[in-house]
Design an enzyme around this catalytic site. Structure first.
Site, short mmCIF file in Angstrom:
data_model
loop_
_atom_site.label_atom_id
_atom_site.label_comp_id
_atom_site.label_asym_id
_atom_site.label_seq_id
_atom_site.Cartn_x
_atom_site.Cartn_y
_atom_site.Cartn_z
N ARG A 113 -4.33 -14.89 12.40
CA ARG A 113 -5.05 -14.06 12.01
C ARG A 113 -5.73 -14.34 10.75
NH1 ARG A 113 -4.40 -8.40 10.09
NH2 ARG A 113 -6.61 -7.69 9.54
N HIS A 158 -12.49 -8.12 4.70
CA HIS A 158 -11.04 -7.71 4.03
C HIS A 158 -11.36 -7.27 2.91
CE1 HIS A 158 -6.61 -7.97 5.32
NE2 HIS A 158 -6.61 -7.42 4.43
N GLU A 203 -8.51 -2.04 7.69
CA GLU A 203 -7.99 -0.81 7.09
C GLU A 203 -9.01 -0.15 5.99
OE1 GLU A 203 -4.37 -1.86 4.68
OE2 GLU A 203 -3.39 -2.17 6.43
N ASN A 345 -2.17 -1.73 12.37
CA ASN A 345 -1.36 -2.34 11.25
C ASN A 345 -0.49 -1.24 10.88
OD1 ASN A 345 -3.52 -4.15 11.00
ND2 ASN A 345 -4.06 -3.92 9.10
N TYR A 347 3.41 -0.61 9.09
CA TYR A 347 4.72 -1.14 8.46
C TYR A 347 5.93 -0.12 8.36
CZ TYR A 347 1.75 -4.93 6.71
OH TYR A 347 0.98 -5.82 6.79
N GLU A 421 -0.64 -6.18 12.24
CA GLU A 421 -0.01 -6.37 10.99
C GLU A 421 1.35 -5.60 11.15
OE1 GLU A 421 -1.64 -5.51 7.03
OE2 GLU A 421 -3.52 -6.54 7.75
#
Ligand code: NAG
Ligand code: NAG
Ligand code: NAG
Ligand code: NAG
Ligand code: NAG
Length: 525
Positions: A113, A158, A203, A345, A347, A421
Site C-alpha cells: 500500500r 494522504h 483518515e 485503519n 490501532y 493499517e
C-alpha cells in the site's frame, strides 16, 4: 497512524536474516476428517504492508515537485514536530523504491500500500500542468511491484495537500471537490490500468480534526467550524471521485475503490459511571459515523445524533444556522454507497472521559461537540481485563477491532472489509518481540472473524519501514525494518521478530499455534 503513547527501551541487537528462518512450529492439520475447519486464511487473502508518500519518499524539491502543506509547516514551524525533523529526505524511497519492493517481497507479502503525492503529480494542484517526472516515478514503482507479483493498493491523498490549494482555502473551499476529482482523473488515466485497489483518502477525520484545531498542517485554529467544512468537502470529493471511476474507468480498469477510515473502539475511563459509559458510546457514534454514516447507512447523510447536537449547540451559541453544513438531497444520494469495501485503519482502543463543567455557549470546538475527550495514556485496564485480552503488550487490544467490525456489520450492509493499517509503535530498537506479539494477536483475531463469516479480504501492516510519523517525527517507529536516519543512504535493517512472524503467517496463511511458548522461551534474549 496517530497518537499511541509508548515506553520501551532502546537496544541495538542486530536482526538475523529472517528470510532463512522458519522459527515457529506451525499447527499441522493432521486430522483430515471432512468436518475439520482448517485454521487457515483464504487462498486469495491479501497480505500486505504499507507506507505513504510524504512519510517515506523524501525528494521534496526534486524534479518540479510542488510544495505541500507539510513541507511548509515542517520548514517554518519545526517545533510542531517532536524532534524538529521533516520529511525532506525521509526514508529516501523516491530513490530506493526498488529496495522497498524487494523488502515487501522478502516479507512474503503479496501487496504493497502506497499513496500518491498530489504536489509531485500536479505541482500547483491543478491539472493543466502534469509533472511527467511524478508520473514516471509512480509508474516505475507500480511496475516494479507488478514485476514481483505484488498487488498495488493506492491511496490518492494522504494529507500532503499542494500549498497553492491551501492558499485558496484548502479543504474548506467547496471548489476543492472539483480540484480533487480532476487530480483523481489524471491518476486513473495514468495508473488505473495497473491498480485494482484504490482509496481516495486516508483518515479524513484526522486531517480535518487536527488540521483545524491549530495542531497540524495546515494549522488553522477554527475547530468546530472548519473541521466540518473539511469533512463535508472530503465526503463530496470522495463520492464524486467514486462516481467518476464508476462512470468512466471501472468497466475497463476493473478495480475497487473506497476510503480509509481510522476507527476506534471507545472505552470509558470510569466504567462504573453510567454517564461516562454513555458518553463513550456517544463518542463512538459521533466520531466514527462522521464518515461512515453518509456512505454506508441506508438513508445516507450525517447521523441524527451529529446533526442534532451540532444544531443545538450552534443555536445556543447564537448562530442562525448549524456549524455542520447540510447536504442537498442529490448530494446525499451521491455519497450513499460510494464505496466498494470498508477500509479500516485500526490501532487500539481509546479511553475517554466526559467533559465536565464547561459552558457550551462559550465553547465552539469539535471536542466540545463530541462531549468527551480521548485521554491519552489513561489506563485501558478495565476493558483490558474484562475482555480476557490475551495480548499483554501496551495498546494491543485486538478485541476492539472485533467490536467495531461486529457493530458495523450488524448495522450496515458492508460488502467487504480490508484492514488497511495496523501496527505497533516503539522507540525503534531492533528487538521487537512486542511488535511481533501485536501482529500475532491481531491476525489471530482477524482469522477468527473470517471463520465467523465476516468477509475480510486483506490486511496491511503499518509500516514497511520506519517513516516520518507526522508530529512524532522520528521519535515514533512502527517499521518492520529499521531505517538508519543518520545514514545518507538510509539503510534498512530488519527488526528482529516482526518480519519473521509476518513472513511466517503470510507465506503459510496460518497463525502459528506455538507463539506463546515461543515467546516465553525467548523472553530474555
Ligand atoms: C532541496 O532541499 C535540500 C534540503 O533538503 C537542499 O539542500 C537543496 O539545496 C534543495 N535543492 C534545491 C534545488 O532547491
Ligand atoms: C486556538 O484558539 C483558542 C481560542 O483563541 C485558544 O484557546 C487555543 O489555544 C488555540 N489553539 C491553538 C493550538 O493554537
Ligand atoms: C441542547 O443542549 C443543551 C446543553 O447541553 C441541553 O440541555 C438541551 O437538552 C439540548 N437540547 C436538545 C433539544 O437536545
Ligand atoms: C486502572 O488502573 C489504575 C492504576 O492501577 C487505577 O487507578 C484505575 O482506577 C484503573 N482504572 C479502571 C477503569 O479500572
Ligand atoms: C548509521 O549510519 C551511520 C552513517 O553511515 C553509521 O556511522 C552508523 O554506524 C549507522 N548505524 C547503525 C546502527 O548501523
Amino acid at each position: 497512524m496517530n497518537f499511541i503513547i509508548l515506553t520501551l527501551i532502546f537496544s541495538t541487537i542486530r536482526g538475523d536474516d529472517h528470510s532463512s528462518i522458519s522459527f515457529l512450529a506451525r499447527k499441522l492439520v493432521t486430522n483430515r476428517s471432512e468436518n475439520v475447519k482448517v485454521d487457515k486464511f483464504p487462498d486469495d487473502f491479501i497480505f500486505g504492508v504499507g507506507t505513504s508518500a510524504y512519510q517515506s519518499e523524501g525528494a521534496w524539491n526534486v524534479s518540479n515537485k510542488g510544495e505541500s502543506i507539510w513541507d511548509k509547516m515542517t520548514h517554518e514551524q519545526p517545533s510542531t514536530v517532536a524532534d524538529g525533523t521533516n520529511a525532506d529526505v525521509a526514508a529516501n524511497s523516491y530513490y530506493l523504491y526498488k529496495t522497498d519492493v524487494d523488502l515487501v517481497k522478502q516479507l512474503g507479502a503479496n501487496s504493497y500500500r502506497i499513496s500518491l503525492s498530489w504536489p509531485r503529480i500536479l505541482p500547483t494542484g491543478f491539472d493543466n500542468y502534469v509533472n511527467e517526472d511524478g508520473i514516471r516515478y509512480y509508474n516505475d514503482l507500480i511496475d516494479e511491484m507488478l514485476k514481483k507479483n505484488i498487488t498495488p493498493f493506492v491511496t490518492i491523498f494522504h494529507w500532503d495537500l499542494p500549498l497553492d490549494l491551501e492558499d485558496l482555502g484548502g479543504w474548506t473551499n467547496p471548489s476543492i471537490v472539483d480540484w480533487f476529482v480532476d487530480y483523481a482523473r489524471v491518476v486513473f488515466n495514468a495508473f488505473g490500468a495497473k491498480v485494482k485497489y484504490w482509496t481516495t483518502f486516508n483518515e479524513p477525520m484526522f486531517y480535518c480534526m487536527y488540521g483545524y484545531q491549530g495542531i497540524l498542517a495546515p494549522r488553522k485554529n477554527w475547530s468546530g467550524i472548519a473541521d466540518y467544512l473539511c469533512g463535508h468537502n472530503a465526503l463530496l470529493a470522495h463520492a464524486k471521485t467514486y462516481r467518476l471511476y464508476s462512470d468512466h474507468f471501472r468497466k475497463t480498469q476493473k478495480g475497487k475503490i473506497s476510503l480509509n477510515l481510522a476507527l476506534f473502539w471507545t472505552v470509558p475511563e470510569n466504567p462504573n459511571d453510567q454517564e461516562e459509559v454513555d458518553a463513550a458510546d456517544y463518542m463512538f457514534e459521533f466520531r466514527n459515523e462522521w464518515f461512515l454514516h453518509p456512505i454506508y447507512s441506508k438513508d445516507g447523510d450525517y447521523s441524527k445524533i451529529m446533526k442534532d447536537r451540532i444544531a443545538n449547540y450552534s443555536s445556543i451559541q447564537g448562530l442562525f444556522r448549524s456549524r455542520l453544513p447540510a447536504f442537498k438531497r442529490h448530494e446525499i444520494e451521491l455519497i450513499k454507497n460510494s464505496a466498494d469495501f470498508l477500509s479500516i485503519n485500526y490501532y487500539s482502543v481509546v479511553t475517554v472521559r466526559k467533559f465536565k463543567n464547561f459552558d457550551i455557549k462559550e465553547t465552539i470546538s469539535y471536542d466540545a461537540d463530541v462531549g468527551t475527550r480521548h485521554t491519552p495514556g489513561a489506563p485501558n485496564n478495565a476493558s483490558f481485563e474484562t475482555e480476557n485480552n490475551e495480548c499483554d503488550v501496551k495498546n494491543c487490544q485486538p478485541w476492539g477491532l472485533s467490536k467495531i467490525i461486529k457493530r458495523l456489520t450488524q448495522k450496515y450492509s458492508i460488502p467487504m472489509i480490508m484492514i488497511a493499517e495496523n501496527g505497533y509503535a516503539d522507540e525503534g530498537q531492533l528487538e521487537d518481540m512486542d511488535r511481533a506479539k501485536y501482529f500475532y494477536y491481531h491476525l489471530k483475531e482477524i482469522l477468527k472473524l473470517i471463520k465467523e463469516g465476516i468477509n475480510i479480504q486483506g490486511y496491511y501492516a503499518w509500516t514497511l519501514f520506519d517513516v516520518f510519523e507526522w508530529d512524532k517525527g522520528h521519535t515514533f517507529k512502527l517499521g518492520l525494518y529499521s531505517v538508519n536516519y543518520t545514514d545518507p543512504e538510509r539503510a534498512r535493517t530488519p527488526r528482529k521478530w516482526s518480519p519473521k512472524l509476518l513472513k511466517d503467517i503470510y507465506t503459510t496463511k496460518t497463525i502459528p499455534s506455538s507463539f506463546l511458548s515461543f515467546v516465553n522461551e525467548n523472553k530474555n534474549i
